[in-house]
Design a protein around this motif. Structure first.
Motif, PDB file in Angstrom:
ATOM      1  N   ILE A 188       1.073  -0.843   0.422  1.00  0.00           N
ATOM      2  CA  ILE A 188       0.119   0.269   0.464  1.00  0.00           C
ATOM      3  C   ILE A 188       0.900   1.489  -0.314  1.00  0.00           C
ATOM      4  CG2 ILE A 188      -1.711   0.943   1.703  1.00  0.00           C
ATOM      5  CD1 ILE A 188      -2.496  -1.195   2.703  1.00  0.00           C
ATOM      6  N   ILE A 192       0.741   3.821  -2.528  1.00  0.00           N
ATOM      7  CA  ILE A 192       0.250   5.634  -3.145  1.00  0.00           C
ATOM      8  C   ILE A 192       0.579   6.890  -2.534  1.00  0.00           C
ATOM      9  CG2 ILE A 192      -2.371   4.480  -3.493  1.00  0.00           C
ATOM     10  CD1 ILE A 192      -2.736   5.518  -0.714  1.00  0.00           C
ATOM     11  N   CYS A 193       1.850   6.531  -1.645  1.00  0.00           N
ATOM     12  CA  CYS A 193       2.736   7.194  -0.628  1.00  0.00           C
ATOM     13  C   CYS A 193       4.341   7.657  -0.608  1.00  0.00           C
ATOM     14  CB  CYS A 193       2.933   6.141   0.566  1.00  0.00           C
ATOM     15  SG  CYS A 193       1.360   5.578   1.878  1.00  0.00           S
ATOM     16  N   THR A 213      -4.795   7.232   5.151  1.00  0.00           N
ATOM     17  CA  THR A 213      -4.057   6.703   4.029  1.00  0.00           C
ATOM     18  C   THR A 213      -4.957   5.006   3.433  1.00  0.00           C
ATOM     19  OG1 THR A 213      -1.582   6.914   4.490  1.00  0.00           O
ATOM     20  CG2 THR A 213      -2.100   5.366   3.359  1.00  0.00           C
ATOM     21  N   TYR A 217      -6.457   4.434  -0.012  1.00  0.00           N
ATOM     22  CA  TYR A 217      -6.085   3.551  -1.241  1.00  0.00           C
ATOM     23  C   TYR A 217      -7.664   2.692  -1.159  1.00  0.00           C
ATOM     24  CZ  TYR A 217      -4.637  -1.268  -1.916  1.00  0.00           C
ATOM     25  OH  TYR A 217      -4.207  -2.612  -2.365  1.00  0.00           O
ATOM     26  N   LYS A 221      -8.876   1.780  -5.120  1.00  0.00           N
ATOM     27  CA  LYS A 221      -9.458   0.759  -5.187  1.00  0.00           C
ATOM     28  C   LYS A 221     -10.590   1.020  -5.893  1.00  0.00           C
ATOM     29  CE  LYS A 221      -8.292  -3.086  -4.120  1.00  0.00           C
ATOM     30  NZ  LYS A 221      -8.006  -4.565  -3.007  1.00  0.00           N
TER      31      LYS A 221
END
Length: 224
Positions: A188, A192-193, A213, A217, A221
């Protein structure tokens, strides 16, 4: 090197004033004894010479680990996600590739030190902690479990563990899990980070960050 100042402090119980030596920065690489004193709590311990009151100093303190290339800035009760201290950045302008974090309390500072010394990604650790805290809350039929810290990591045994504090009396409860959940959290983070990792200055990676976060996420998705 570590930096210490002398300052007059007042006892919260009897108002007696005395002089104290306060560390405003610690270089864990050059001064390992100060590091040990910090982690044991001795460095921040306070005892009034007049009435015997015992407590803990709480003030801004910078922890610098040159070996593992990270800094943790303890700023009591700070509620900002990002902090750019220009004077501090100028002092360490020659250091590159340093992970910089801010924490609002002493226990969170200790946890960050453990995380980075263990070679773990603190973002993935926070996501893992959040997931496991939800399991603990469900197991004990609690609304949520918000206080917990990484206290065990064993790569050979494929295990990671956290100590949570539950109930009105904040009873400690240890919950371990297989490292697969950490690896999923790492996916994850990688997905996205990226922008968070590029932020300048010191940032706060905590439960609130983990909740945000995971929300982002899930939106990614679902294609929203």
């Amino acid at each position: 090197m570590s930096n210490v100042i002398s300052k007059e402090v007042t006892c919260p119980r009897c108002n007696h004033t005395s002089s104290a030596h306060l560390f405003i920065s610690i270089n864990a690489t050059n001064d390992p004894q100060f590091k040990r004193d910090l982690l044991s709590g001795q460095l921040l311990s306070y005892k009034c010479p007049d009435c015997g009151y015992e407590g803990r100093y709480m003030y801004p303190l910078l922890y610098n680990d040159m070996k593992h290339r990270f800094m943790v800035y303890l700023i009591p009760q700070i509620d900002r996600f990002q902090l750019e201290d220009r004077a501090l950045e100028d002092d360490y302008r020659n250091l590159k590739g340093i992970q910089k974090r801010i924490t609002a309390d002493f226990n969170s500072m200790k946890e960050k030190i453990f995380v980075f010394e263990s070679g773990l990604d603190d973002m993935a650790v926070e996501l893992t902690k959040y997931a496991i805290s939800e399991m603990v809350a469900k197991k004990y039929e609690l609304g949520r479990v918000t206080e917990g810290y990484l206290t065990m990591y064993n790569r050979e045994a494929n295990t990671i563990g956290f100590t949570f504090f539950i109930g009105e009396d904040s009873e400690p409860f240890v919950q371990s899990a297989r490292l697969e959940i950490y690896r999923k959290s790492m996916k994850i983070v990688n997905a996205i980070c990226g922008n968070d990792k590029k932020l300048s200055g010191f940032i706060k990676i905590d439960r609130e960050w983990a909740e945000n976060t995971l929300f982002r996420y899930k939106r990614v998705k679902s294609g929203r």
